[in-house]
Design an enzyme around this catalytic site. Sequence first.
Site, short mmCIF file in Angstrom:
data_model
loop_
_atom_site.label_atom_id
_atom_site.label_comp_id
_atom_site.label_asym_id
_atom_site.label_seq_id
_atom_site.Cartn_x
_atom_site.Cartn_y
_atom_site.Cartn_z
N TYR A 1 3.25 -2.19 4.04
CA TYR A 1 3.25 -0.59 3.73
C TYR A 1 4.38 -0.15 3.28
O TYR A 1 5.41 -0.45 3.35
CB TYR A 1 2.87 -0.13 4.94
CG TYR A 1 1.62 -0.36 5.76
CD1 TYR A 1 0.64 -0.93 5.07
CD2 TYR A 1 1.40 0.37 7.00
CE1 TYR A 1 -0.77 -1.19 5.77
CE2 TYR A 1 0.04 0.27 7.51
CZ TYR A 1 -0.86 -0.33 6.94
OH TYR A 1 -2.20 -0.75 7.54
N LEU B 1 0.90 -1.31 -0.05
CA LEU B 1 0.02 0.01 -0.02
C LEU B 1 0.82 1.14 -0.04
O LEU B 1 1.66 1.28 0.87
CB LEU B 1 -0.86 0.11 1.21
CG LEU B 1 -1.69 -1.17 1.48
CD1 LEU B 1 -2.72 -1.04 2.57
CD2 LEU B 1 -2.61 -1.49 0.06
N ARG C 1 37.00 12.18 -10.94
CA ARG C 1 35.84 12.21 -11.54
C ARG C 1 35.38 11.07 -12.45
O ARG C 1 36.38 10.22 -12.73
CB ARG C 1 35.62 13.56 -12.26
CG ARG C 1 35.62 14.75 -11.30
CD ARG C 1 35.64 16.06 -11.94
NE ARG C 1 34.64 16.31 -12.75
CZ ARG C 1 34.57 16.87 -13.97
NH1 ARG C 1 35.41 17.91 -14.13
NH2 ARG C 1 33.47 16.98 -14.65
N ARG D 1 2.56 15.12 6.12
CA ARG D 1 3.63 15.60 7.28
C ARG D 1 5.34 15.83 6.68
O ARG D 1 6.02 16.45 7.32
CB ARG D 1 3.53 14.68 8.45
CG ARG D 1 2.20 15.29 9.22
CD ARG D 1 2.56 14.60 10.46
NE ARG D 1 2.27 13.39 10.82
CZ ARG D 1 2.47 12.54 11.73
NH1 ARG D 1 3.39 12.84 12.56
NH2 ARG D 1 2.01 11.24 11.75
#
Length: 471
Positions: free
Chosen positions: A107, A6, A337, A13
């Site tokens: 959940y 779900l 990098r 909030r």
Amino acid sequence: MNIVILAAGQGKRMKSALPKVLQPLAGKPLLQHVLETALALAPKAEPIVVIGHGAEQVQSFLVHLASLEVRFRNVKTVLQKEQKGTGHALLQALPKLNRLLPTLVLYGDVPLCSKETLKKLVRLSDGAVGLLTHRMQNPHGYGRIVRDIDGNIDAIVEEKDANLAIRSIQEINTGIMVLPTEELGKWLKDIKAKNAQGEYYLTDVIAMAVRAGVPVRSAQAANDYEILGVNSRSQLAELERVLQHQLAHALLENGVTLFDPHRIDVRGELNCGKDVWIDVGCIFEGAVTLADKVRIGPYCVIKDTQIGEGAAIEAFSHLDGAKIGPANRIGPYARIRPGAELGSEVHIGNFVEVKNSRIAAQTKANHLAYVGDSIVGSRVNIGAGTITCNYDGVNKHQTVIEDDVFIGSDTQLVAPVKVGKGATLGAGTTLTKDAPSGKLTVSRAKQISIDWQRPTKAKSGSPKIKKTSRK
Ligand code: UD1
Ligand code: CA
């Protein structure tokens, strides 16, 4: 087994434009944690995610996830257009469920429930209803587990619908449950929204199961944090610490030395060989591999990088998308990098940046340099202040530096350009043409010395500034 997650709720909030289930925990969205556990528990299951708030964002995240890893290709979604409660949410998934298999409800915002706990719950349910419950000192806000005098579960009552006696119950509903799917289909359709919140409560199926004579059994999680949900930023921060603590202790168990297990953050997968040392304040992101005897100094940020055996990364270095060779010495204050590949025993010192470059064994760039889009041979010495000028403002160009080259300080190599084997470049050279092997190449104005008198200080003090008229 059917698995339904779900994840349609708003997460008001959090005060975020990002749907709650996409908020990162240890660098991964909450929903991904839940999916990973679900698929670890039942690799062949096709988890169904009920989406609603931010459905498009969640959907595209799932597409992205499936493109990265095959195991996520079986994940399905159903849309709950309006959020009318957990019962209504599960009802949306019903047509996709296999009625002959039990259904596990998870959940999307309860990310740390372990596979072991879920396994225990699934095993115990076995045709019955299995509920994951939890005892809490402060059960405020949760649905309470109401039991009869023999201790059998009777019902779940939501806080907002509970009287004082029920509110004093400390056993709560975690929300995670296993249900027999055939019966669930009937129960879901019977749920009414007659309650304090006007919602279709999934929790109402418990009383229905009791009435239908289907046993309701409960299991508990081994750890408190497993059942914690994320409703606010503070709860998210709290779970972040819990998970980081676990990850740090897993590293310690595997023989990694952490100078302080409270001061490391792993936001992805960190794989370590034997006798790896990690000093405080380091952040690891994405997929990072540290071979045997690697030492990481304090306050390094290392992302999607492989580091070879015995390499030492000194303090405050930043590595991203790099391959660091064995016995390298990198930093302090180095920046490596994406596309940097270093051979063995390479030294990259302070304030040196390397990007998209291959640097072969025993080459050194110890101070203040930029090496970009370059191929550098072995045993090259790159002096302080050397810059590969790889960009002409429109395109990038390559610099090639062959083996045993010595580059004097403050040299600019204007790419595309090549320095032949064994060449020496004099300090301050601006190299615009290839430098031949074995020779000294230097571009610099001739040094002269002349007799000269230094000016002396004028008596009148500050100079007079002429006024200029403006048009
Ligand atoms: C729910 C339980 C409560 C339990 C608590 C545990 C119900 C009625 N109550 O309450 O017993 O103690 O969880 O945290 O089930 N969701 C949807 N669609 C909706 C409503 C919710 O997908 O229409 C999802 C949410 O995204 C979330 C989960 O269901 O992942 C729980 O919803 P939430 O509103 O947080 O339920 P609670 O009121 O906390
Ligand atoms: Ca909740």
